[in-house]
Design an enzyme around this catalytic site. Sequence first.
Site, PDB file in Angstrom:
ATOM      1  N   THR A   1       7.120  13.507 -27.169  1.00  0.00           N
ATOM      2  CA  THR A   1       5.876  13.918 -27.822  1.00  0.00           C
ATOM      3  C   THR A   1       5.071  12.690 -28.183  1.00  0.00           C
ATOM      4  O   THR A   1       5.636  11.620 -28.437  1.00  0.00           O
ATOM      5  CB  THR A   1       6.173  14.736 -29.104  1.00  0.00           C
ATOM      6  OG1 THR A   1       4.926  15.067 -29.745  1.00  0.00           O
ATOM      7  CG2 THR A   1       7.033  13.980 -30.099  1.00  0.00           C
TER       8      THR A   1
ATOM      9  N   ASN B   1       3.173  13.005 -30.827  1.00  0.00           N
ATOM     10  CA  ASN B   1       2.830  13.352 -32.202  1.00  0.00           C
ATOM     11  C   ASN B   1       3.954  12.932 -33.167  1.00  0.00           C
ATOM     12  O   ASN B   1       4.990  13.585 -33.260  1.00  0.00           O
ATOM     13  CB  ASN B   1       2.588  14.872 -32.266  1.00  0.00           C
ATOM     14  CG  ASN B   1       2.066  15.328 -33.605  1.00  0.00           C
ATOM     15  OD1 ASN B   1       2.344  14.708 -34.625  1.00  0.00           O
ATOM     16  ND2 ASN B   1       1.327  16.421 -33.602  1.00  0.00           N
TER      17      ASN B   1
ATOM     18  N   ASP C   1       6.230  22.838 -27.654  1.00  0.00           N
ATOM     19  CA  ASP C   1       4.816  23.162 -27.574  1.00  0.00           C
ATOM     20  C   ASP C   1       4.513  24.183 -28.656  1.00  0.00           C
ATOM     21  O   ASP C   1       5.285  25.125 -28.873  1.00  0.00           O
ATOM     22  CB  ASP C   1       4.437  23.706 -26.191  1.00  0.00           C
ATOM     23  CG  ASP C   1       2.956  23.473 -25.939  1.00  0.00           C
ATOM     24  OD1 ASP C   1       2.550  22.311 -25.826  1.00  0.00           O
ATOM     25  OD2 ASP C   1       2.195  24.458 -25.917  1.00  0.00           O
TER      26      ASP C   1
ATOM     27  N   LYS D   1       7.692  23.389 -46.152  1.00  0.00           N
ATOM     28  CA  LYS D   1       7.068  23.825 -44.895  1.00  0.00           C
ATOM     29  C   LYS D   1       8.153  24.087 -43.851  1.00  0.00           C
ATOM     30  O   LYS D   1       8.163  25.130 -43.193  1.00  0.00           O
ATOM     31  CB  LYS D   1       6.068  22.768 -44.393  1.00  0.00           C
ATOM     32  CG  LYS D   1       5.485  23.144 -43.027  1.00  0.00           C
ATOM     33  CD  LYS D   1       4.572  22.090 -42.409  1.00  0.00           C
ATOM     34  CE  LYS D   1       4.258  22.461 -40.959  1.00  0.00           C
ATOM     35  NZ  LYS D   1       3.533  21.439 -40.216  1.00  0.00           N
TER      36      LYS D   1
HETATM   37  P1  ITT Z   1       2.622  16.860 -28.073  1.00  0.00           P
HETATM   38  O1  ITT Z   1       2.091  17.901 -27.111  1.00  0.00           O
HETATM   39  O2  ITT Z   1       2.504  15.441 -27.593  1.00  0.00           O
HETATM   40  O3  ITT Z   1       4.026  17.183 -28.529  1.00  0.00           O
HETATM   41  P2  ITT Z   1       0.496  17.806 -29.822  1.00  0.00           P
HETATM   42  O4  ITT Z   1       0.057  17.402 -31.194  1.00  0.00           O
HETATM   43  O5  ITT Z   1      -0.534  17.834 -28.735  1.00  0.00           O
HETATM   44  O6  ITT Z   1       1.744  16.913 -29.416  1.00  0.00           O
HETATM   45  P3  ITT Z   1       0.947  20.672 -29.461  1.00  0.00           P
HETATM   46  O7  ITT Z   1       0.199  20.687 -28.169  1.00  0.00           O
HETATM   47  O8  ITT Z   1       2.270  21.341 -29.492  1.00  0.00           O
HETATM   48  O9  ITT Z   1       1.204  19.187 -29.970  1.00  0.00           O
HETATM   49  O10 ITT Z   1       0.099  21.249 -30.653  1.00  0.00           O
HETATM   50  C1  ITT Z   1      -1.035  22.060 -30.475  1.00  0.00           C
HETATM   51  C2  ITT Z   1      -1.943  21.944 -31.649  1.00  0.00           C
HETATM   52  O11 ITT Z   1      -1.365  22.670 -32.737  1.00  0.00           O
HETATM   53  C3  ITT Z   1      -2.219  20.524 -32.137  1.00  0.00           C
HETATM   54  O12 ITT Z   1      -3.564  20.430 -32.504  1.00  0.00           O
HETATM   55  C4  ITT Z   1      -1.329  20.400 -33.348  1.00  0.00           C
HETATM   56  O13 ITT Z   1      -1.908  19.523 -34.306  1.00  0.00           O
HETATM   57  C5  ITT Z   1      -1.295  21.836 -33.866  1.00  0.00           C
HETATM   58  N1  ITT Z   1      -0.018  22.079 -34.537  1.00  0.00           N
HETATM   59  C6  ITT Z   1       1.214  22.147 -33.973  1.00  0.00           C
HETATM   60  N2  ITT Z   1       2.147  22.309 -34.907  1.00  0.00           N
HETATM   61  C7  ITT Z   1       1.497  22.327 -36.088  1.00  0.00           C
HETATM   62  C8  ITT Z   1       1.920  22.413 -37.425  1.00  0.00           C
HETATM   63  O14 ITT Z   1       3.191  22.487 -37.753  1.00  0.00           O
HETATM   64  N3  ITT Z   1       0.989  22.402 -38.378  1.00  0.00           N
HETATM   65  C9  ITT Z   1      -0.312  22.305 -38.080  1.00  0.00           C
HETATM   66  N4  ITT Z   1      -0.796  22.188 -36.845  1.00  0.00           N
HETATM   67  C10 ITT Z   1       0.100  22.200 -35.856  1.00  0.00           C
END
Ligand code: ITT
Length: 197
Positions: free
Chosen positions: A7, A9, A76, A175
């Site tokens: 990831t 993130n 995801d 959370k």
């Molecule tokens: P990776 O794909 O590199 O893992 P990403 O941040 O792009 O990281 P996602 O595509 O899975 O991750 O996330 C989709 C969106 O949902 C993204 O804008 C995240 O910030 C948001 N998101 C995911 N989990 C969340 C959470 O626990 N709380 C708030 N927002 C979340």
Amino acid sequence: MRILFVTGNQNKVAEANGILSPLGFVVEQLLIGGEVPDLIEPQSDEIEEIAKFKLEQAVSLSMGTEFENEALLVEDSGLFIDSLSGFPGPFSSFVHETIGLSGILSLMSGETDRTAEFRAVAAVSLQGNMLTSTGICRGVISEKISGESGFGYDPIFIPKEANGRTCAQLPSHEKSAISHRGFALKGVSELLNLPSK
Ligand code: ITT
């Protein structure tokens, strides 16, 4: 056991560690040659398909590296708003980067049905097996942006168990106890602990 999280993130890595370290796992971000592997995000309506496709790419990229025999994790996730027919769903990242939280609140202006859910699909590969688990957190979209912690949509999402607080107003352990990521990762940890795996 070490799990390498594929990831970009860092917030996800920190949450995954908080969830999985009490269960005996150490979660680290996968870096190949010091870089986050660049995975293609497929266009799909299904976050499970996206997670599996990204995990297959990560497995291929890890071949021939020191990580090829280790557990790799892709997750995801997205926010699915009932009155918007599940939008932004698989497009959550793009929507967050473009119209952002205030854009979502504008789309929801005057809407009385504010129910929504966060969904996460965690996919882990280990020794040629792929294990997946889904987690869902139901709640509502808030009327305003509140809270400083967490990331992404946390300041506008109020889980139904959170007594009116957004995810961004919850300590991280609170959370994770009720979150989509918490449920999805506990699910894969149980699968990894099965005697046959
Ligand atoms: P990776 O794909 O590199 O893992 P990403 O941040 O792009 O990281 P996602 O595509 O899975 O991750 O996330 C989709 C969106 O949902 C993204 O804008 C995240 O910030 C948001 N998101 C995911 N989990 C969340 C959470 O626990 N709380 C708030 N927002 C979340």
